[in-house]
Design a protein around this motif. Structure first.
Motif, PDB file in Angstrom:
ATOM      1  N   PRO A 124       0.830  -1.209   0.000  1.00 20.14           N
ATOM      2  CA  PRO A 124       0.000   0.000   0.000  1.00 20.14           C
ATOM      3  C   PRO A 124       0.866   1.261   0.000  1.00 20.14           C
ATOM      4  O   PRO A 124       2.006   1.229   0.474  1.00 20.14           O
ATOM      5  N   ASP A 125       0.314   2.356  -0.516  1.00 24.14           N
ATOM      6  CA  ASP A 125       1.049   3.626  -0.536  1.00 24.14           C
ATOM      7  C   ASP A 125       1.493   3.985   0.880  1.00 24.14           C
ATOM      8  O   ASP A 125       0.745   3.811   1.844  1.00 24.14           O
ATOM      9  N   SER A 128       8.630  -7.904   3.134  1.00 20.10           N
ATOM     10  CA  SER A 128       7.854  -9.148   3.074  1.00 20.10           C
ATOM     11  C   SER A 128       6.694  -9.122   4.060  1.00 20.10           C
ATOM     12  O   SER A 128       5.620  -9.656   3.779  1.00 20.10           O
ATOM     13  N   GLU A 129       6.907  -8.527   5.241  1.00 18.70           N
ATOM     14  CA  GLU A 129       5.840  -8.527   6.246  1.00 18.70           C
ATOM     15  C   GLU A 129       4.664  -7.683   5.762  1.00 18.70           C
ATOM     16  O   GLU A 129       3.505  -8.071   5.923  1.00 18.70           O
ATOM     17  N   VAL A 130       4.977  -6.548   5.123  1.00 19.80           N
ATOM     18  CA  VAL A 130       3.921  -5.679   4.597  1.00 19.80           C
ATOM     19  C   VAL A 130       3.140  -6.417   3.510  1.00 19.80           C
ATOM     20  O   VAL A 130       1.904  -6.496   3.538  1.00 19.80           O
ATOM     21  N   ALA A 131       3.876  -6.983   2.545  1.00 21.70           N
ATOM     22  CA  ALA A 131       3.230  -7.589   1.381  1.00 21.70           C
ATOM     23  C   ALA A 131       2.390  -8.811   1.773  1.00 21.70           C
ATOM     24  O   ALA A 131       1.291  -9.008   1.263  1.00 21.70           O
ATOM     25  N   ASN A 132       2.897  -9.618   2.702  1.00 17.69           N
ATOM     26  CA  ASN A 132       2.132 -10.821   3.075  1.00 17.69           C
ATOM     27  C   ASN A 132       0.899 -10.480   3.899  1.00 17.69           C
ATOM     28  O   ASN A 132      -0.144 -11.120   3.744  1.00 17.69           O
ATOM     29  N   LEU A 133       0.995  -9.479   4.773  1.00 19.80           N
ATOM     30  CA  LEU A 133      -0.210  -9.024   5.483  1.00 19.80           C
ATOM     31  C   LEU A 133      -1.252  -8.524   4.483  1.00 19.80           C
ATOM     32  O   LEU A 133      -2.454  -8.792   4.621  1.00 19.80           O
ATOM     33  N   ASP A 171      -5.504  -4.576   6.699  1.00 18.56           N
ATOM     34  CA  ASP A 171      -5.316  -3.143   6.462  1.00 18.56           C
ATOM     35  C   ASP A 171      -4.047  -2.718   7.204  1.00 18.56           C
ATOM     36  O   ASP A 171      -4.034  -2.648   8.435  1.00 18.56           O
ATOM     37  N   LEU A 172      -2.981  -2.452   6.441  1.00 17.92           N
ATOM     38  CA  LEU A 172      -1.683  -2.179   7.053  1.00 17.92           C
ATOM     39  C   LEU A 172      -1.729  -0.984   7.997  1.00 17.92           C
ATOM     40  O   LEU A 172      -1.052  -0.965   9.018  1.00 17.92           O
ATOM     41  N   SER A 173      -2.547   0.013   7.661  1.00 15.22           N
ATOM     42  CA  SER A 173      -2.585   1.198   8.519  1.00 15.22           C
ATOM     43  C   SER A 173      -3.162   0.848   9.893  1.00 15.22           C
ATOM     44  O   SER A 173      -2.917   1.545  10.868  1.00 15.22           O
TER      45      SER A 173
END
Ligand SMILES: [Zn+2]
Length: 393
Positions: free
Chosen positions: A39-40, A46-51, A57-59
């Motif tokens: 996400p922007d 890897s942790e961001v992309a797999n979540l 929702d990463l935020s």
């Protein structure tokens, strides 16, 4: 697996160049598109992309690497505890020589981490052994508004200007504590017998800790809660991804010979996935080999890992589950691109395919970065990919 066109491959990507009959077959029988897995505002880790692939929702849930690795080694974090990745690094004089202490073994590292726990541990500070150079530091009542430098980004830089800095006045006490621990660890580790032995053997000593990526226990709902299935599991050699699995309610299934490298036990992982599917509604099977080949910039090896994924994992799973009475949906996608030319991750959307018996196919008959642009789904974001996969739209 995702990459860019490469001159040595006649301006094809490794995925276009590789012989992947099963991925192409599933693409032609199923639907395709791309997914924005980074996400922007987030780095392509890897942790961001797999979540993101799993629909989180990463935020809302992103708390760094430390908390995920904590979960993967069975450390339960209390609400007032902050976890950080704690590397064992090598410093030489004033210079941060490398981020991994020469890829120290877990056995040697464990002795050093226990020693640090004995000398520096307190009712506020705890050290836990992880894997190789990757360990865990837990600080009770730590403030995560501190600016830390990932040590793999700064090899051969002077370390003192890179020490922890507070982003807010409230975080100053935490920053001071962390910097004190770093400097104390250097005093304690420099003459440790393990480091004396490593030096005598011509290896890099593990003579400093380097904490980074602070966070609190993530407020993650399980996938069962979010999507209403009963049982899910995760199969991965990567501790971050197993940690995501813990918070996501996915049972970790260990596979002998799963290394996270090209020599991984593809067939063993495929068979573990098939076995799990007999009792689970959802299996997240992660194979790291292509990413590692990308980091090494090794184009030939990357093609080989993609062909191995097709022949030694996807083929085995598809040929088995297609005979089952209960239909199985298969999706294929990378977590993020790792182009050989730049040897690191990018935030470009990744190609995906989804096949289930009876699905109405789109016009795409090859699975690669370009072909799926003609697919039915354009570029998916948020939880729309996982909802499509789980048929929850
Ligand atoms: Zn990577």
């Amino acid at each position: 697996m995702a990459d860019e066109p490469i001159e040595a491959l006649g301006y094809k990507t490794p995925l276009q160049f590789a012989n992947t009959p099963y991925m192409d077959k599933l693409a032609s029988m199923g639907v395709t598109g791309r997914m924005k897995t980074v996400p922007d505002g987030f780095h392509p880790g890897s942790e961001v992309a797999n979540l993101a692939v799993l629909g989180y929702d990463l935020s809302q849930v992103y708390e760094g690497r430390g908390v995920l690795e904590a979960a993967s080694i069975g450390v339960d974090l209390a609400p007032d505890e902050m976890a950080m990745r704690c590397n064992l690094i090598c410093v030489k004089g004033s210079i941060l020589k490398n981020h991994s202490a020469g890829h120290i073994s877990t056995e040697e590292a464990d002795e050093l981490i226990r020693f640090l726990e004995e000398k520096l541990g307190s009712d506020r500070v705890r050290f836990h052994t992880g894997v190789s150079y990757r360990h865990l530091l837990v600080i009770r009542n730590g403030n995560k508004d501190v600016d830390c430098t990932p040590p793999h980004d700064v090899p051969l830089h002077p370390f003192r200007p890179l020490l922890v800095k507070a982003k807010t006045a409230e975080a100053e006490e935490t920053a001071d504590l962390l910097n004190t621990l770093i400097l104390q660890s250097q005093e304690l580790l420099k003459d440790h017998p393990i480091n004396r032995r490593r030096l005598a053997e011509g290896k890099d000593p593990a003579n400093s800790i380097w904490p980074w990526s602070p966070g609190y226990r993530p407020a993650m709902q399980t996938m069962q809660e979010l999507y209403g299935f009963e049982r899910g599991s995760v199969i991965s050699a990567v501790d971050l991804i197993r940690g995501i699995g813990v918070y996501a309610g996915l049972q970790n299934i260990p596979v002998e010979g799963a290394t996270g490298l090209y020599d991984t036990n593809y067939e063993g992982k495929a068979r573990a996935a098939i076995e799990a599917l007999k009792t689970n509604n959802f299996v997240y099977l992660h194979i790291e080999a292509s990413d590692e080949a990308g980091h090494e910039g090794d184009v030939k090896l990357k093609v080989k890992t993609i062909e191995a994924l097709d022949h030694r994992a996807i083929r085995i799973i598809y040929e088995e589950v297609k005979q089952w009475d209960e239909p199985v949906t298969i999706a294929v996608l990378p977590d993020h691109p790792t182009p050989c030319a730049i040897r690191t991750h990018t935030n470009q959307p990744v190609p995906f395919l989804i096949y289930r018996p009876g699905i109405i196919p789109d016009a795409v008959s090859h699975y690669d970065e370009d072909a799926v642009k003609e697919g039915k789904y354009g570029v998916l974001e948020g939880d729309s990919f996982i909802r499509l996969l789980l048929d929850k739209n």
